[in-house]
Design a protein around this motif. Sequence first.
Motif, PDB file in Angstrom:
ATOM      1  N   LEU A   1      -2.116   5.712  -6.210  1.00 41.63           N
ATOM      2  CA  LEU A   1      -1.710   6.467  -5.034  1.00 41.63           C
ATOM      3  C   LEU A   1      -2.781   6.242  -3.981  1.00 41.63           C
ATOM      4  O   LEU A   1      -3.967   6.382  -4.269  1.00 41.63           O
ATOM      5  N   LEU A   2      -2.359   5.872  -2.781  1.00 43.92           N
ATOM      6  CA  LEU A   2      -3.345   5.647  -1.733  1.00 43.92           C
ATOM      7  C   LEU A   2      -3.846   6.997  -1.220  1.00 43.92           C
ATOM      8  O   LEU A   2      -3.095   7.785  -0.666  1.00 43.92           O
ATOM      9  N   LEU A   3      -5.124   7.293  -1.480  1.00 42.47           N
ATOM     10  CA  LEU A   3      -5.708   8.537  -0.991  1.00 42.47           C
ATOM     11  C   LEU A   3      -6.379   8.225   0.331  1.00 42.47           C
ATOM     12  O   LEU A   3      -7.522   7.806   0.383  1.00 42.47           O
ATOM     13  N   SER A   4      -5.624   8.381   1.392  1.00 41.81           N
ATOM     14  CA  SER A   4      -6.087   7.883   2.684  1.00 41.81           C
ATOM     15  C   SER A   4      -7.446   8.450   3.056  1.00 41.81           C
ATOM     16  O   SER A   4      -7.694   9.637   2.873  1.00 41.81           O
ATOM     17  N   ASN A   5      -8.280   7.576   3.592  1.00 37.30           N
ATOM     18  CA  ASN A   5      -9.539   8.046   4.146  1.00 37.30           C
ATOM     19  C   ASN A   5      -9.257   8.946   5.332  1.00 37.30           C
ATOM     20  O   ASN A   5      -9.868   9.984   5.494  1.00 37.30           O
ATOM     21  N   GLY A   6      -8.282   8.478   6.145  1.00 38.32           N
ATOM     22  CA  GLY A   6      -7.797   9.370   7.175  1.00 38.32           C
ATOM     23  C   GLY A   6      -6.969  10.418   6.458  1.00 38.32           C
ATOM     24  O   GLY A   6      -6.552  10.225   5.327  1.00 38.32           O
ATOM     25  N   ARG A   7      -6.763  11.580   7.059  1.00 39.57           N
ATOM     26  CA  ARG A   7      -6.005  12.597   6.355  1.00 39.57           C
ATOM     27  C   ARG A   7      -4.517  12.276   6.380  1.00 39.57           C
ATOM     28  O   ARG A   7      -4.010  11.728   7.333  1.00 39.57           O
ATOM     29  N   THR A   8      -3.832  12.627   5.332  1.00 39.90           N
ATOM     30  CA  THR A   8      -2.395  12.422   5.285  1.00 39.90           C
ATOM     31  C   THR A   8      -1.732  13.303   6.340  1.00 39.90           C
ATOM     32  O   THR A   8      -2.033  14.494   6.400  1.00 39.90           O
ATOM     33  N   PRO A   9      -0.850  12.749   7.151  1.00 34.42           N
ATOM     34  CA  PRO A   9      -0.229  13.583   8.185  1.00 34.42           C
ATOM     35  C   PRO A   9       0.673  14.669   7.592  1.00 34.42           C
ATOM     36  O   PRO A   9       1.128  14.549   6.457  1.00 34.42           O
ATOM     37  N   TRP A  10       0.946  15.684   8.401  1.00 34.94           N
ATOM     38  CA  TRP A  10       1.843  16.762   7.964  1.00 34.94           C
ATOM     39  C   TRP A  10       3.286  16.273   7.957  1.00 34.94           C
ATOM     40  O   TRP A  10       4.083  16.723   7.154  1.00 34.94           O
ATOM     41  N   ALA A  11       3.587  15.421   8.892  1.00 34.07           N
ATOM     42  CA  ALA A  11       4.977  15.010   9.046  1.00 34.07           C
ATOM     43  C   ALA A  11       5.041  13.537   9.408  1.00 34.07           C
ATOM     44  O   ALA A  11       4.007  12.896   9.585  1.00 34.07           O
ATOM     45  N   GLY A  12       6.242  13.018   9.523  1.00 28.21           N
ATOM     46  CA  GLY A  12       6.423  11.623   9.916  1.00 28.21           C
ATOM     47  C   GLY A  12       6.788  10.763   8.723  1.00 28.21           C
ATOM     48  O   GLY A  12       6.656  11.185   7.569  1.00 28.21           O
ATOM     49  N   HIS A  13       7.270   9.568   9.004  1.00 26.89           N
ATOM     50  CA  HIS A  13       7.746   8.699   7.938  1.00 26.89           C
ATOM     51  C   HIS A  13       7.194   7.281   8.051  1.00 26.89           C
ATOM     52  O   HIS A  13       7.632   6.382   7.347  1.00 26.89           O
ATOM     53  N   THR A  14       6.266   7.063   8.966  1.00 25.48           N
ATOM     54  CA  THR A  14       5.885   5.679   9.237  1.00 25.48           C
ATOM     55  C   THR A  14       4.622   5.243   8.492  1.00 25.48           C
ATOM     56  O   THR A  14       4.365   4.063   8.387  1.00 25.48           O
ATOM     57  N   ALA A  15       3.842   6.179   8.004  1.00 24.50           N
ATOM     58  CA  ALA A  15       2.583   5.876   7.327  1.00 24.50           C
ATOM     59  C   ALA A  15       1.621   5.092   8.225  1.00 24.50           C
ATOM     60  O   ALA A  15       0.817   4.295   7.759  1.00 24.50           O
ATOM     61  N   GLN A  16       1.702   5.340   9.506  1.00 22.54           N
ATOM     62  CA  GLN A  16       0.839   4.637  10.454  1.00 22.54           C
ATOM     63  C   GLN A  16      -0.635   4.887  10.144  1.00 22.54           C
ATOM     64  O   GLN A  16      -1.468   4.001  10.303  1.00 22.54           O
ATOM     65  N   HIS A  17      -0.932   6.097   9.663  1.00 16.81           N
ATOM     66  CA  HIS A  17      -2.329   6.463   9.405  1.00 16.81           C
ATOM     67  C   HIS A  17      -2.970   5.564   8.349  1.00 16.81           C
ATOM     68  O   HIS A  17      -4.175   5.433   8.290  1.00 16.81           O
ATOM     69  N   ALA A  18      -2.144   4.957   7.502  1.00 13.30           N
ATOM     70  CA  ALA A  18      -2.690   4.247   6.348  1.00 13.30           C
ATOM     71  C   ALA A  18      -2.664   2.737   6.522  1.00 13.30           C
ATOM     72  O   ALA A  18      -3.001   1.997   5.587  1.00 13.30           O
ATOM     73  N   MET A  19      -2.289   2.256   7.712  1.00 17.49           N
ATOM     74  CA  MET A  19      -2.064   0.822   7.860  1.00 17.49           C
ATOM     75  C   MET A  19      -3.311  -0.016   7.586  1.00 17.49           C
ATOM     76  O   MET A  19      -3.232  -1.100   7.015  1.00 17.49           O
ATOM     77  N   ALA A  20      -4.479   0.496   8.008  1.00 17.26           N
ATOM     78  CA  ALA A  20      -5.698  -0.280   7.790  1.00 17.26           C
ATOM     79  C   ALA A  20      -5.936  -0.472   6.300  1.00 17.26           C
ATOM     80  O   ALA A  20      -6.299  -1.570   5.834  1.00 17.26           O
ATOM     81  N   GLU A  21      -5.675   0.579   5.533  1.00 14.00           N
ATOM     82  CA  GLU A  21      -5.885   0.470   4.083  1.00 14.00           C
ATOM     83  C   GLU A  21      -4.824  -0.430   3.443  1.00 14.00           C
ATOM     84  O   GLU A  21      -5.109  -1.169   2.499  1.00 14.00           O
ATOM     85  N   VAL A  22      -3.603  -0.347   3.962  1.00 16.19           N
ATOM     86  CA  VAL A  22      -2.541  -1.221   3.445  1.00 16.19           C
ATOM     87  C   VAL A  22      -2.914  -2.676   3.719  1.00 16.19           C
ATOM     88  O   VAL A  22      -2.797  -3.545   2.849  1.00 16.19           O
ATOM     89  N   TYR A  23      -3.404  -2.915   4.942  1.00 19.22           N
ATOM     90  CA  TYR A  23      -3.804  -4.275   5.300  1.00 19.22           C
ATOM     91  C   TYR A  23      -4.902  -4.775   4.357  1.00 19.22           C
ATOM     92  O   TYR A  23      -4.874  -5.916   3.884  1.00 19.22           O
ATOM     93  N   ASP A  24      -5.835  -3.889   4.083  1.00 18.92           N
ATOM     94  CA  ASP A  24      -6.931  -4.247   3.189  1.00 18.92           C
ATOM     95  C   ASP A  24      -6.414  -4.597   1.793  1.00 18.92           C
ATOM     96  O   ASP A  24      -6.852  -5.576   1.173  1.00 18.92           O
ATOM     97  N   ALA A  25      -5.456  -3.810   1.311  1.00 17.73           N
ATOM     98  CA  ALA A  25      -4.881  -4.073  -0.016  1.00 17.73           C
ATOM     99  C   ALA A  25      -4.168  -5.423  -0.034  1.00 17.73           C
ATOM    100  O   ALA A  25      -4.254  -6.182  -1.006  1.00 17.73           O
ATOM    101  N   ILE A  26      -3.483  -5.741   1.054  1.00 15.63           N
ATOM    102  CA  ILE A  26      -2.796  -7.034   1.149  1.00 15.63           C
ATOM    103  C   ILE A  26      -3.824  -8.162   1.112  1.00 15.63           C
ATOM    104  O   ILE A  26      -3.657  -9.176   0.435  1.00 15.63           O
ATOM    105  N   ARG A  27      -4.910  -7.965   1.851  1.00 11.72           N
ATOM    106  CA  ARG A  27      -5.947  -8.999   1.942  1.00 11.72           C
ATOM    107  C   ARG A  27      -6.511  -9.320   0.559  1.00 11.72           C
ATOM    108  O   ARG A  27      -6.775 -10.479   0.225  1.00 11.72           O
ATOM    109  N   LYS A  28      -6.670  -8.268  -0.241  1.00  8.39           N
ATOM    110  CA  LYS A  28      -7.295  -8.474  -1.546  1.00  8.39           C
ATOM    111  C   LYS A  28      -6.311  -8.986  -2.594  1.00  8.39           C
ATOM    112  O   LYS A  28      -6.731  -9.455  -3.655  1.00  8.39           O
ATOM    113  N   ALA A  29      -5.037  -8.870  -2.324  1.00 14.00           N
ATOM    114  CA  ALA A  29      -4.036  -9.314  -3.313  1.00 14.00           C
ATOM    115  C   ALA A  29      -3.806 -10.815  -3.181  1.00 14.00           C
ATOM    116  O   ALA A  29      -4.170 -11.428  -2.182  1.00 14.00           O
ATOM    117  N   ARG A  30      -3.197 -11.396  -4.218  1.00 17.66           N
ATOM    118  CA  ARG A  30      -2.795 -12.802  -4.110  1.00 17.66           C
ATOM    119  C   ARG A  30      -1.576 -12.852  -3.189  1.00 17.66           C
ATOM    120  O   ARG A  30      -1.598 -13.458  -2.137  1.00 17.66           O
TER     121      ARG A  30
END
Lengths: 241, 818
Positions: B229-258
């Motif tokens: 489970l991605l425990l965002s460094n930024g706080r998880t938003p109260w609402a919304g569906h886009t996960a914009q807050h977590a994009m940097a971490e998602v990008y990082d995970a992509i970078r490290k994956a094959r």
Amino acid sequence: MSPVEALGLRPAADGGLDLVLAGEAVRLLPSGALLLSARSTLVVADLHLEKGSAFAGRGQLLPPLDTRETLRRVAADAAAQAPARILFLGDAFHDREASRRMSEADRQALEALGRAAELVWITGNHDPEPDRELPGEAADEVRLGDLVLRHEPLPAPAPGEIAGHLHPCARIATPRGSVRRRCLVTDGERAILPAYGAFTGGLNVLDPAFSGLFRKSPVVAALGDSRVHAAGIRSLRPDRR
Amino acid sequence: MADAAADSHLLPSRFADWFAAQGWSPRAHQLEMIARARAGRDALLIAPTGGGKTLAGFLPTLVELAGRPREARRGVHTLYISPLKALAVDVERNLARPIREMGLDITAESRTGDTGIARRQRQKVRPPDILLTTPEQLALFCAWEGSRLYFEDLACVVIDEIHALHASKRGDLLALGLARLSALAPGMRRIGLSATVDDPDVIRRWMGCGDRPVDLVRGPPGAPPEVDLLLSNGRTPWAGHTAQHAMAEVYDAIRKARTALVFVNTRFQAEFAFQELWKLNDDNLPIALHHGSLAPEQRRKVEAAMARGELKAVVCTSTLDLGIDWGDVDLVIQLASPKGASRMVQRIGRANHRLDEPSRALFVPANRFETLECQAARECIAENRLDGEPLRTGALDVLAQHLLGCACAEPFDEADMLAEARSAGPFRDLSRADFDITLDLTATGGYALQAYDRFRRMVRNPEGHWTVRNGDTARRHRLNLGAILSPEMLSVRIAQGARLVGGRKIGEIEEGYFEMLDPGDTFVFAGQVWSLAGITGMDVLVRPARDSDPKMPSWGGSKFALSSHLARRVRRMMSDASAWAVLPPDVREWLGLQRRHSRIVAEDEMLVETFPRGRRHFLVAYPFEGRLAHTTLAMLLTRRLERAGAQPLGFVCNDYALAVWSLKPMDEVDMDDLFARDMLGDDLEDWLAESFMMKRAFKGCAIIAGLIERRFPGEPRKSGRQVTFSTDLIYDVLRRHQPDHLLLRCARQDAAEGMIDAARLGDLLARVEGRVRHTRLERLSPFAVPMLMEIGKERSPGAAGDAILAEAESELIAEALA
């Protein structure tokens, strides 16, 4: 003078909308019929009776119920308004063979209408030669005072003309969404009536087919579920296809 | 592992040698499938991806054909059916290798909607031993005059990804097609291949031929997946569906994956995530986009690049839930709500197709409720608790289509056909009466008036058998068959020059989407920002725009509802504070705030809050039963509140809760009465009959039953303009004059199942009866915040027509005063 005043737009108690057309007070009923009160005449346009069976003949088995439903609506309007005359503004039948495909029950419903009022069949492009066995008279156009009733609108401004043929529809958008409804469209000088038939579709009033017909910017009177609503041209949207 | 003696008994030496040359030994379930085939048994193989499932499905066929000289073969031996065209083509490729390397004299060819005419013709004259195709092609075969001769020696049918097919109208049609094949080739064996499912018996009953049993064969379970489970460094938003807050971490995970697959729930989430990732993409990683609205060529390009291992990541929707194997994927990222454990297992299975290594996945919740849902989904997956799907009752509009198809192929006897239909799982309980009215629907449209005797599509021949009326009817039927319904799509094209002329096509979008946009508005599509130039006919014309802040479409919601199983988990997790320890601190704190400011209820209770805000009064209920059931509930509550004089103004729903707002306070409303079960009676029926959902469902049924054609024509007028003739008009007329018409019944059933989730709403009301916990608050609660933030982002597609017209009327007055 504002359009509201110029057209004399006023909601009527029965859900219809009163308006002034070429100087004459008329009422659009929620069914889509136009009542010429002073002349005890009910006008209905583009019934396209037997459209269902026309599709069936080409392989799509649409319900053979459109004639029954459309005539039920005419009968209901006639019972409520008791007009002396019912004027069919062309394309009452979907094609030349249509009247011969009618069921016996539907034919009787039509004859009952003919006993209650004088029927006038204005010719349309779908039914250029009305069936002589039907009750009533046929005509290419009818003049009533300053009003001219014909099926197809003249391509140039035509004061006093009431026509059908184009099946006007309005798509009305608000921040809450949009609805598409049949409508009457008028500039106070002439009017195009909505198609009355149960299976008749519509053409958006923003379509080029309507341009050039009106001298002034027209308004629409859209048929809601139980009443007629006026709307300005600014709240209209083109169709999305 | 099977012992060597059994191997040599089941596997000819040529096959055993080939396995050895690959460095493999045949797996137990693969041998088991050969053994079942030898015994003439039908079998369902359940195995996770990477278990050699497809090969297991084909081994019996390959072994049998290898031992049979070409002269002794007649027609197609094995028919393979996959839900995806691409999969059929991929399997053709994958089969080619063992056939070639073992030097087998076996032909295997695919046949899909994309197969060229010449090849299709040849396949009819000289059938391959193995034909790989789709359910829709099978329906076409069933409607072909040559089908009896073509399939009389069919030995086996293999249905792949059966879990994705069975519980749908497409599954109904396929089941009837299988019944037809069994009638043509009574000795035919059936093999089903499925991913792990909660209840294999449902699929066994679906795929069996009448009462003939289907053996269950299970592959090895495979290593359990590792889900983080991605425990965002930024706080998880109260609402919304886009996960914009977590994009940097998602990008990082992509970078490290094959190679990573990034799954989202909607096309627009896909566009959004793709944009956001490219904003961060300083390394210029090859990140691509894949969803159902993109032009097919573009999608195929992405798939090919993926197959060649050229991509670092693909942002995708359910279009890649199923599909061909990509060996390099080692990470699956689920952006936003998982909705259900089964879908997650399927998606996670797209990573790492080696059985002995765990697949890796990362869940990225977009808001705090989703954090709970993601955690619940992790636990379900770890315990292998999947969502169950009930056995479907076959749809009669689908049966109508199948009957006409059969009549196109050859005359059929009514009694034989009824028995044949009943041998299909979904139609096993088909009554004689329902069969008769379906037959009448097919032949005459099923109208009480009997007006269409001379327009019959099906007639009885002198022997009393049903046959198609004429060649034209048969030809039109073949153009309209299948049970897949897609919404009306508009082509998106680049506008050429100043005039509105359409150029290159970049994809397709549902018609309804453009209701919200006006010319000049900007939107994101196919990974770029465009400005809407105009719409002509079926084309949407756009120009590239440099707008960095496009008018984002409202989040239309996912077509998948939160599964009941997952919902129950979420409720349980929330109600038990001792279970919160596994949650990230910000979510724990939010739950604590809710407990302090409002309340947390027990698992079997439902919380309802009322509070004033601004000049409005709010009621928020938290059933956790999915958006569909909530929307239906909210519609019905609004009607009741209206009658109670609360003057409700509107509502919003998501998967967890619903909020209604009104002019008058709702604090004194008796909540037990408000949520009483009797709302499912007349209230539901009244509302449903008038609703746009019934009309939409009706259109679908009318198309499937063949009463109207897919491209339902408008009336062409003089200048080629189309006057749209909506099926709504047909619905209205039919409902008034023949309310018991079969298609209205079919539409009612579809709407209840697919659009309003009536069954689940019924379960919900039963569950909370006497357990509604009403809390009157002075202000909104922490849980209510996300609901209130949804307000204004949504538009209600079924908004009352007259209310909208009335609003527009005020615009006329404004115009007059201008």
